[in-house]
Design an enzyme around this catalytic site. Structure first.
Site, short mmCIF file in Angstrom:
data_model
loop_
_atom_site.label_atom_id
_atom_site.label_comp_id
_atom_site.label_asym_id
_atom_site.label_seq_id
_atom_site.Cartn_x
_atom_site.Cartn_y
_atom_site.Cartn_z
N GLU A 171 0.88 -1.18 0.00
CA GLU A 171 0.00 0.00 0.00
C GLU A 171 0.91 1.22 0.00
O GLU A 171 1.71 1.38 0.91
CB GLU A 171 -0.82 0.08 1.29
CG GLU A 171 -1.72 -1.07 1.59
CD GLU A 171 -2.30 -0.92 3.01
OE1 GLU A 171 -2.11 0.14 3.65
OE2 GLU A 171 -2.95 -1.86 3.45
N ASP A 175 -4.42 8.63 11.65
CA ASP A 175 -3.07 8.10 11.81
C ASP A 175 -2.45 8.53 13.13
O ASP A 175 -2.62 9.65 13.58
CB ASP A 175 -2.19 8.58 10.66
CG ASP A 175 -2.48 7.81 9.38
OD1 ASP A 175 -2.43 6.56 9.45
OD2 ASP A 175 -2.79 8.42 8.35
#
Lengths: 414, 264
Positions: free
Chosen positions: B49, B60
């Site tokens: 990815e 995140d």
């Protein structure tokens, strides 16, 4: 019933009693704006908040409790003050200030916070988190948390912590934990990012007490409804005082909660023009501004489709404003929709214009406004000169300027 | 070009889980990202990815935030992301782009899907695109022939899992825990149950990510999932390395450890 005991809010005031045709659809869309762009992990929590609010807003017990707090704790109804000496600088138009600066904690934010804190208890959650820019929403949240015995964590950009140090101290004194956010631009947008990270981790026992009419559905609708009392009261008060509706309503727009709060009760009054004033910062040409609606483009930020300050690849551009509360590169989706439909008009006011209005109101009327609200005052000065002496202009004085003394001392060399 | 289906068919034939590695484009440098991802593939990653660096990465944790921040300072643009995909796809791994929604929205959905397919990318993972808002992206991806991966979480009720899985092709991404990205001491206890619940509603492979950082955790997840996704732990190795060469060696070593884990 004595006047003091009269309710300030009714179910119709809160939820519109079905008379409003402008609620978002089932997906939280105002036209093409709004919706939900969030991690799937948060969808159940957003659904839960939306469902609980749907029940609460027609529950007389909830409304009574909210009304009681607004009257006996927040200090509602707030007064309407006519400011003729200030208005003399606006071509002689009548200028009326809705005094949200006189609420407990000193800004309109308390209205939404009390509503959502009650909702938090209904949700059975024991911890609230919030983002704050100027610190007013943080102070209001810390206040409500203290009042209701909720644990409270406030995320605030490190830059904002510095320029609003007084509010950081207030929050701490009220028992909240203040977390300075040191990534990104270290302002409101980064505080929101950090609050979302907390929420997704602690969502089982935490409510994100969102402070403005932005973010994913249902926040734009809930925050608007809890702020709606501002316009509901002001509309009655203007009618009482002048025998007619105002020609224009002015408010500052950062995320947009005080503006939606005062606009909303006038939505059906088609002859009343609605003006939102964004932070022009150091001026459009410098690139250092927060002109999200007037200069931004349509995108997704913080869970909602709206106008955003972004580059051609969708990266958020950092905003600037002398007022921390307007220093935000996004805006509530309902404002985006009001702009596109033309129902409201949005213009910029620079740091310099706002500070001039800030000082002018202090000297002519003995009222020190928040720098955020000073943007609306500067807009009203401009508008008064355009509309002429027959005009009646309502300005939402969304907060008081005590927190801004440090900035004012630097700006004016006091 | 290796498709996701080919990856999972092969892993199934070998009676193991697939290994999926994440790195943001432009980190540690534009070329360094291709080199690191290639090393990860050589040491056993089946799928890569490539993260599209975004200014407001609200799901995140600190490690990926740090890497993404450095990448943006390096001046990474979408053209660089596409070039990174092209470089990594040459290594033979199925290569996806993981991105927040706004960059695709702004770039143009058809244009992004087409450019990604032309670069040899096989699909996207879009963590903040909800099924309610996914229609234009699903159509553009189908037209370009790329896969669409969405996330389910421990908090997802069955009806949401059904809804999300219906948007997925390639695989379903199961978040192991409630939280942001980042390696943890233990993999979320909810992960296995979530994989089971997801499997009840889809025939697609189910991969588990968030909080997986070493061989033992990879083995644990591989026992019940079709794929194991690792991101922050790779980034940590690069951040901690004194120079690029030792960073590559550290990444390669971690990929080998994880590859052994998914084969246990």
């Amino acid at each position: 019933m004595t006047p003091a005991e009269e309710p300030v809010i009714t179910p119709a005031d809160l939820a519109g009693g079905g008379v409003r045709g402008d609620d978002p659809d089932a997906h939280g869309k105002f036209g093409r704006f709004g919706g939900r762009y969030v991690p799937e992990a948060l969808i159940p929590a957003l659904d839960e908040v939306a469902a609980e609010y749907e029940k609460a807003k027609t529950d007389l017990g909830f409304i009574r409790e909210f009304d009681h707090l607004l009257r006996t704790y927040a200090g509602r109804p707030t007064t309407l003050t006519e400011v003729p000496r200030f208005a003399a600088h606006a071509g002689g138009a009548r200028i009326l200030l809705k005094r949200e600066d006189l609420t407990h904690t000193g800004a309109h934010k308390i209205n939404n916070v009390l509503g959502q804190a009650l909702l938090t208890k209904r949700l059975g959650k024991r911890r609230v988190i919030a983002e704050t820019g100027a610190g007013q929403h943080g102070v209001a949240t810390a206040t409500a948390a203290a009042l209701m015995g909720l644990e409270c964590v406030i995320y605030m950009g490190a830059v904002d912590c510095e320029r609003q140090a007084l509010n950081v101290a207030r929050m701490k004194l009220l028992g909240a934990t203040v977390v300075p956010v040191t990534n990104g631009s270290q302002t409101l947008k980064d505080a929101i990012n950090e609050a979302f990270r907390d929420w997704v981790t602690n969502v089982d026992h935490t409510h994100y007490l969102f402070g403005t009419v932005a973010g994913p559905h249902p926040f734009p609708e809930i925050v608007r409804d809890f702020a709606r009392i501002i316009g509901v009261e002001a509309r009655r008060q203007v009618l009482e005082l002048t025998g007619r509706l105002p020609d224009a309503v002015c408010a500052a727009v950062g995320g947009g909660s005080n503006a939606i709060g005062v606009f909303h009760a006038f939505m059906e009054d088609r002859d009343v023009k609605l003006y939102g004033y964004e932070a022009g910062g150091r001026g459009l040409e410098t690139g250092e501004h927060a002109l999200t609606l007037t200069e931004g483009s349509v995108g997704v930020l913080h869970g909602s489709r709206t106008y955003v300050l972004q580059d051609e690849e969708g990266q958020t551009i950092e905003s600037h404003s002398i007022s921390a509360g307007l220093d935000y590169p996004g805006v509530g989706p309902e404002h985006a929709w009001l702009k596109d439909t033309g129902r409201a008009v949005y213009e910029g006011v620079t740091d310099a214009e706002a500070m001039e209005a800030f000082a002018l109101l202090a000297r002519t009327e003995g009222i020190i406004p928040a720098i955020e609200s000073s943007h609306a005052l500067a807009g009203a000065l401009r508008l008064g000169r355009e509309l002429g002496p027959e005009a009646v202009i309502l300005v939402n004085l969304s907060g008081r300027g005590d927190k801004d003394m440090g900035t004012a001392m630097n700006y004016f060399n006091l | 070009m290796t498709t996701l289906q080919a990856v999972f068919d092969k892993a199934r034939a070998e009676d193991r889980a697939a290994l999926v590695g994440y790195l943001p484009a432009g980190f540690p440098t534009k070329d360094g990202a291709v080199a690191a991802a290639t090393a990860m593939v050589e040491a056993g990653c089946d799928v890569i990815e490539i993260g599209l660096p975004y200014s407001d990465p609200l799901m995140d944790g600190p490690t990926i935030q740090d890497a993404v921040h450095r990448s943006l300072i390096n001046g990474t643009r979408i053209a660089d992301v596409m070039r990174t995909v092209e470089g990594v796809a040459k290594s033979g791994a199925a290569t996806l782009v993981m991105t927040y929604w706004n960059p695709i929205d702004r770039y143009g959905v058809e244009r992004f899907a087409r450019d990604l397919a032309n670069a040899g990318g096989v699909g996207t993972i879009t963590p903040d695109l909800t099924p309610e808002e996914s229609e234009p992206w699903l159509a553009a991806s189908k037209e370009a022939g790329i896969d669409t991966v969405f996330l389910v979480a421990p908090s997802s009720p069955d009806e949401r899992i059904v809804r999300v899985a219906a948007c997925c092709t390639g695989f379903v991404y199961a978040a192991s825990l409630m939280g942001v990205t980042g390696a943890r001491e233990t993999v979320g206890a909810a992960a296995e149950g979530l994989v089971k619940r997801t499997r009840a509603h889809t025939g697609l492979p189910v991969c588990v990510g968030l909080g997986v950082g070493n061989g033992a955790q990879a083995a644990e997840v591989a026992a019940y999932a079709d794929g194991v996704i690792v991101g922050s732990a790779f980034i940590r190795r690069l951040l901690d390395a004194p120079d690029e060469k030792s960073g590559l060696a550290a990444v390669r070593e971690l990929a080998s450890e994880l590859a052994r884990g998914v084969r246990r």
